[in-house]
Design an enzyme around this catalytic site. Structure first.
Site, PDB file in Angstrom:
ATOM      1  N   ARG A   1      -1.695  -2.764 -18.633  1.00 33.22           N
ATOM      2  CA  ARG A   1      -3.018  -2.143 -18.624  1.00 33.22           C
ATOM      3  C   ARG A   1      -3.023  -1.061 -17.534  1.00 33.22           C
ATOM      4  NH1 ARG A   1      -7.217  -3.429 -21.296  1.00 33.22           N
ATOM      5  NH2 ARG A   1      -5.879  -4.809 -22.491  1.00 33.22           N
TER       6      ARG A   1
ATOM      7  N   LYS B   1      -1.837   0.332 -25.051  1.00 37.29           N
ATOM      8  CA  LYS B   1      -2.205   0.196 -26.471  1.00 37.29           C
ATOM      9  C   LYS B   1      -0.926   0.275 -27.312  1.00 37.29           C
ATOM     10  CE  LYS B   1      -6.940   1.854 -25.825  1.00 37.29           C
ATOM     11  NZ  LYS B   1      -7.125   2.649 -24.606  1.00 37.29           N
TER      12      LYS B   1
ATOM     13  N   THR C   1      -3.934   5.738 -21.966  1.00 37.52           N
ATOM     14  CA  THR C   1      -3.694   4.431 -21.362  1.00 37.52           C
ATOM     15  C   THR C   1      -2.257   4.061 -21.694  1.00 37.52           C
ATOM     16  OG1 THR C   1      -4.610   3.454 -23.367  1.00 37.52           O
ATOM     17  CG2 THR C   1      -6.062   3.553 -21.454  1.00 37.52           C
TER      18      THR C   1
ATOM     19  N   ASP D   1      -6.658  13.314 -25.451  1.00 33.45           N
ATOM     20  CA  ASP D   1      -6.685  11.916 -25.015  1.00 33.45           C
ATOM     21  C   ASP D   1      -5.971  11.129 -26.107  1.00 33.45           C
ATOM     22  OD1 ASP D   1      -7.236   9.271 -24.573  1.00 33.45           O
ATOM     23  OD2 ASP D   1      -9.340   9.568 -24.043  1.00 33.45           O
TER      24      ASP D   1
ATOM     25  N   TYR E   1       0.852  -1.201   0.000  1.00 31.63           N
ATOM     26  CA  TYR E   1       0.000   0.000   0.000  1.00 31.63           C
ATOM     27  C   TYR E   1       0.880   1.240   0.000  1.00 31.63           C
ATOM     28  CZ  TYR E   1      -4.955  -0.995   0.289  1.00 31.63           C
ATOM     29  OH  TYR E   1      -6.233  -1.311  -0.017  1.00 31.63           O
TER      30      TYR E   1
ATOM     31  N   GLU F   1      -0.535   4.853  -0.456  1.00 25.95           N
ATOM     32  CA  GLU F   1      -1.324   6.074  -0.676  1.00 25.95           C
ATOM     33  C   GLU F   1      -0.447   7.319  -0.561  1.00 25.95           C
ATOM     34  OE1 GLU F   1      -2.531   3.586   1.146  1.00 25.95           O
ATOM     35  OE2 GLU F   1      -4.744   3.532   1.069  1.00 25.95           O
TER      36      GLU F   1
END
Ligand code: DSN
Length: 429
Positions: A233, A227, A224, A197, A50, A52
């Site tokens: 991903r 691609k 992203t 984008d 974790y 954060e």
């Protein structure tokens, strides 16, 4: 790749999927095959952690190595795209876009974006999305579907009428280059945030074969990473401006965009970053910074141009008449009187994977649209070149012709399988 697992059921399914990918050709333009290094980072112990917060500013202990991983990912992404800031935490493209909206807009504010039916993305304001309920999306389209030219006069007219807070340039089914200079001139005239984008073309921009919106004064770019960029991903937000302390709320100004975005991602939308994915993003950015990646990106575009010509020669009517990037949208309803789903299913049966897709102003419904969308990022990673495109176009046409003949489809399947055996997956090399 051999896989040692106690869970046999899952191991078998992973092996089966790997074999499916090995035996066929992936033509979905938003997919790719990642390197072994990317897979290794994704499967690493960073999934246990974790973290954060941001490097040097975490809410949990034990961050010695996560900080280094995230900082490397940030630095490499900035270098790759010429950004002042990179937020590498978005879980994917949709949250990346939502975070920019939430960083800059109040509910009810207006965004001017490309219409879904003309190539825009769901998250660019399709009525079914949460963003469309929160914000007011106004849509622009192409002026001429046969060339793909955007109607920039209409974009300006809409901008002057609706005074959008964001002008969004980007797409998920558009085969041409956008004119970022024209978007920037319009955005600056109305004082809008300029957002691109680039999810589909990030790898082409990184490889120097597509324009970088930052070169035209854009403020924010979302993408992203899986691609054309050939990473895991995930999502990424790049921005220009002053990088401040994300724990302190800054004034809402264009120069504070990096900090506004950091705060919108965490604590605004997401909790713990997926540090194993961030490690894999860092690997992919490093790979994209190598000279070979420029060759890859150039080959993706060359392959797509030849494939488009070969499909046209076989009677496929292409939206915008061809392609200038990695993707092709063919209207199989106008060409052959079948819907895109029928073509998708026939091609699946011979090991060629693509997706049915709406064409502009489609007369057919979304689930059985008129088009098929295909592209060359994954097959180029596999090693296919211009000289293989005629064979590919031939199989695509023959599978569509033989869609009701399982015997012929099975024969074609065998042909595809023996052809692809000479092009190993990156994870097999
Ligand atoms: N699903 C992606 C694509 O295929 O273009 C976009 O989110």
């Amino acid at each position: 790749m051999s896989l040692v697992m106690n869970d046999e059921q899952i191991a078998n399914l992973i092996a089966a999927e790997e074999q499916r990918q090995r035996d066929g050709l992936e033509l979905i333009p938003s997919e790719n095959y990642v390197s072994r290094d990317v897979l290794t980072a994704l499967g690493s112990v960073f999934t246990n952690k974790y973290s954060e917060g941001y490097p040097g500013r975490r809410y949990y202990g034990g961050q010695e190595f996560t900080d280094q991983i995230e900082q490397l990912a940030i630095d490499r992404a900035k270098q790759l795209f010429g950004a002042d800031h990179a937020n590498v935490q978005p879980h994917s493209g949709a949250p990346a876009n939502e975070a920019v909206y939430s960083a800059w807009l109040q509910p009810g504010d207006t965004v001017l974006a490309m219409d879904l039916s003309h190539g825009g993305h769901l998250t660019h304001g399709a009525p079914v999305t949460r963003s469309a309920q929160l914000y007011n999306f106004v849509r622009y389209k192409m002026k001429d579907i046969s060339t793909g030219e955007i109607d920039y006069d209409e974009v300006r007219r809409l901008a002057l009428e609706h005074r959008p807070k964001i002008i969004l340039a980007g797409f998920s089914a558009y085969p041409r280059e956008l004119d970022y200079a024209k978007f920037a001139a319009i955005g600056n005239e109305v004082g809008a945030l300029l957002m691109a984008d680039m999810a589909h073309i990030a790898g082409l921009i990184a490889g120097g074969v597509a324009q970088n919106p930052f070169d035209y004064g854009f403020h924010v770019i979302t993408t992203t990473t899986h691609k054309t960029l050939r990473g895991p991903r995930g999502g990424l937000i790049l921005s220009k401006g002053i990088v401040g302390n994300p724990l302190k709320k800054p004034e809402k100004t264009l120069e504070n965009i990096p900090t506004l975005i950091d705060r919108a991602i965490f604590p605004g939308m997401q909790g713990g970053p997926h540090m194993h994915v961030i490690a894999a993003k860092a690997v992919a950015f490093h790979e994209a910074l190598q000279p070979e990646f420029r060759d890859y990106a150039a080959q993706v575009v060359k392959n797509a141009a030849v494939l488009a010509d070969e499909l046209s020669a076989r009677g496929f009517q292409l939206v915008t008449g061809g392609t200038s990037n990695h993707l092709i949208l063919a209207d199989v309803y106008r060409s052959f009187g079948i819907d895109g789903k029928v073509a998708e299913v026939a091609l699946d049966k011979i090991g060629l994977t693509l997706n049915a897709n709406a064409v502009p102003d489609d007369p057919l419904p979304p689930f059985k649209p008129s088009g098929i969308r295909l592209g060359t990022p994954a097959i180029t990673t596999r090693g296919l070149r211009e000289e293989h495109m005629a064979q590919l176009a031939d199989w695509i046409k023959r599978a569509i012709d033989a869609r009701d003949n399982d015997e012929t489809l099975a024969r074609l399947r065998d042909d595809v399988k023996s052809f692809v055996a000479q092009f190993p997956l990156p994870s097999d090399r």
